[in-house]
Design a protein around this motif. Structure first.
Motif, short mmCIF file in Angstrom:
data_model
loop_
_atom_site.label_atom_id
_atom_site.label_comp_id
_atom_site.label_asym_id
_atom_site.label_seq_id
_atom_site.Cartn_x
_atom_site.Cartn_y
_atom_site.Cartn_z
N LEU A 69 0.29 -1.05 -0.12
CA LEU A 69 -0.12 -0.22 0.06
C LEU A 69 1.10 1.15 0.12
CD1 LEU A 69 -2.26 -0.85 2.61
CD2 LEU A 69 -3.59 -0.66 0.07
N LEU A 70 1.79 1.56 1.29
CA LEU A 70 2.78 2.33 0.85
C LEU A 70 3.76 2.81 -0.65
CD1 LEU A 70 4.21 2.03 4.58
CD2 LEU A 70 2.44 3.61 3.64
N ALA A 71 3.85 1.57 -0.97
CA ALA A 71 4.68 1.60 -2.22
C ALA A 71 3.82 2.31 -3.58
CB ALA A 71 5.09 0.33 -2.96
N ILE A 72 2.93 1.99 -3.75
CA ILE A 72 1.14 2.46 -4.27
C ILE A 72 1.42 3.31 -4.19
CG2 ILE A 72 -0.93 1.60 -5.03
CD1 ILE A 72 -0.82 -0.50 -5.07
N ARG A 73 1.39 4.37 -2.88
CA ARG A 73 0.84 6.01 -3.05
C ARG A 73 2.31 6.35 -3.27
NH1 ARG A 73 -3.75 7.33 -1.00
NH2 ARG A 73 -5.23 6.06 0.73
N ASN A 74 3.31 6.20 -2.72
CA ASN A 74 4.73 6.74 -3.11
C ASN A 74 5.32 6.41 -3.92
OD1 ASN A 74 4.17 7.80 -0.14
ND2 ASN A 74 5.10 6.33 0.62
N VAL A 75 5.72 5.36 -4.42
CA VAL A 75 6.26 4.77 -5.97
C VAL A 75 5.91 4.96 -7.04
CG1 VAL A 75 8.03 3.27 -7.14
CG2 VAL A 75 7.70 3.22 -4.25
N LEU A 76 4.13 4.84 -7.08
CA LEU A 76 3.39 4.77 -8.06
C LEU A 76 2.42 6.40 -8.02
CD1 LEU A 76 1.57 1.65 -8.68
CD2 LEU A 76 4.25 2.42 -9.52
N LYS A 77 2.80 6.86 -6.71
CA LYS A 77 1.78 8.01 -6.99
C LYS A 77 0.63 7.63 -7.75
CE LYS A 77 5.85 10.69 -6.41
NZ LYS A 77 6.48 9.70 -6.53
N THR A 78 -0.86 6.99 -7.44
CA THR A 78 -2.05 6.79 -7.69
C THR A 78 -2.64 7.21 -7.13
OG1 THR A 78 -2.07 4.75 -6.92
CG2 THR A 78 -1.16 4.66 -9.28
N SER A 79 -3.84 7.91 -7.14
CA SER A 79 -5.22 8.06 -6.90
C SER A 79 -5.01 7.25 -6.16
CB SER A 79 -6.02 9.25 -7.57
OG SER A 79 -6.80 7.96 -8.41
N GLY B 47 9.10 -2.07 -9.46
CA GLY B 47 9.73 -1.31 -8.44
C GLY B 47 8.90 -1.72 -7.09
N ALA B 48 7.28 -1.10 -7.23
CA ALA B 48 6.45 -1.22 -5.91
C ALA B 48 6.14 -2.42 -5.56
CB ALA B 48 5.32 -0.64 -5.67
N CYS B 49 6.72 -3.24 -6.72
CA CYS B 49 6.29 -4.75 -5.82
C CYS B 49 7.22 -5.62 -5.31
CB CYS B 49 5.82 -6.09 -7.15
SG CYS B 49 4.65 -5.71 -7.41
N LEU B 50 8.63 -4.57 -6.16
CA LEU B 50 9.72 -5.59 -5.57
C LEU B 50 10.36 -5.04 -4.20
CD1 LEU B 50 12.19 -6.99 -6.45
CD2 LEU B 50 13.70 -5.15 -7.15
N ILE B 51 9.82 -3.83 -3.66
CA ILE B 51 9.32 -3.31 -2.41
C ILE B 51 9.08 -3.99 -1.39
CG2 ILE B 51 9.44 -1.45 -0.77
CD1 ILE B 51 9.81 0.59 -3.25
N ALA B 52 8.04 -4.11 -1.72
CA ALA B 52 7.56 -5.47 -0.87
C ALA B 52 7.29 -6.29 -0.53
CB ALA B 52 5.48 -5.42 -1.67
N HIS B 53 7.58 -7.62 -1.74
CA HIS B 53 8.63 -8.96 -1.76
C HIS B 53 10.18 -8.74 -0.44
CE1 HIS B 53 6.08 -10.86 -4.67
NE2 HIS B 53 5.65 -10.38 -4.26
N ALA B 54 10.23 -7.97 -0.74
CA ALA B 54 11.32 -7.37 0.05
C ALA B 54 11.39 -7.15 0.94
CB ALA B 54 12.92 -6.52 -0.54
N VAL B 55 10.27 -6.66 1.31
CA VAL B 55 10.24 -5.98 3.31
C VAL B 55 10.00 -7.50 3.87
CG1 VAL B 55 8.14 -4.87 4.62
CG2 VAL B 55 9.54 -3.84 2.62
#
Length: 233
Positions: free
Chosen positions: A135-145, A209-217
């Motif tokens: 969720l955080l990656a989607i908001r910060n990396v993708l910057k979607t609405s 990038g967003a998926c990689l961050i989530a899986h890495a965490v």
């Protein structure tokens, strides 16, 4: 109910017109002028093959035109998919740690309980942090609405695109080295990327990038947890 064209993702009011039982006409998209959803006339195996091939139109068909939130059985399907996802993840954790544990009839009840307790906490903690970081990656990396970051939409996309976990069932029949788990994880990562791209309509690099961050965490958290449990034992 609104559907989407599997080719371009444009909203369409209907996918087909039925004149009589077995006699239908597929509707065309007003945006790209192509058939809105040709999978309606395809066998399920064709859809599965296209999902394995990571075709975005197959994900649009499944997420928007089949498993939308307006469908009658959406809630039940969501919980069943979540349960199956957690069961496969629990077996993954057990399969990875199985060579390191002493399995057999000589195991004490305490050892048996301790191993499954670690596995349960591993699955719950790992997936909780996975979804939070997603969720955080989607908001910060993708910057979607915000309309793209609804929890149920995200959860549905993650569960559907993690179907590669079902191949873990093969390890119950045939013997595989633990490294096969990480190959399946790579397929899950790539499939999550395609599903995220379909939902957010963002670029591939940002979705990766967003998926990689989530899986890495998730990976780092679970590895750290097992290391700490081994030290405390």
């Amino acid at each position: 109910m609104e559907y989407r064209c599997v080719q371009c993702g444009f909203l369409v009011k209907s996918l087909f017109v039925q004149y009589s039982p077995g006699n239908i006409r597929l509707m065309k998209c007003e945006n790209c002028k192509a058939v809105a959803d040709e999978y309606i006339e395809c066998e399920l195996m064709i859809v599965l093959i296209d999902l394995i091939l990571h075709k975005p139109k197959a994900y649009r068909h499944l997420i928007y035109n089949v498993l939308s939130q307006q469908s009658v059985h959406f809630q039940g399907l969501l919980w069943k998919s979540l349960f199956g996802f957690l069961v496969m993840d629990a077996y993954r954790s057990l399969f990875v740690k199985r060579p390191e544990e002493e399995w057999g009839m000589s195991m004490s009840i305490f050892s048996f309980f301790w191993i499954y307790r670690k596995m349960l906490v591993d699955v719950i903690l790992g997936n909780f942090l996975f979804l939070c970081s997603f969720l955080l990656a989607i908001r910060n990396v993708l910057k979607t609405s915000a309309r793209f970051t609804r929890f149920r939409d995200l959860l549905l996309a993650v569960l559907i695109s993690s179907y590669f976990k079902i191949f873990l069932a093969a390890t119950m029949v045939w013997e595989f080295p633990p490294s096969v788990i990480y190959i399946i994880d790579l397929f899950v990562l790539s499939s999550n990327t395609v599903a995220l791209k379909v939902i957010t309509e963002s670029t591939v690099n940002r979705c990766v990038g967003a998926c990689l961050i989530a899986h890495a965490v998730k990976f780092c958290t679970t590895q750290l947890y097992w290391c700490l449990m081994d030290v405390w034992m």
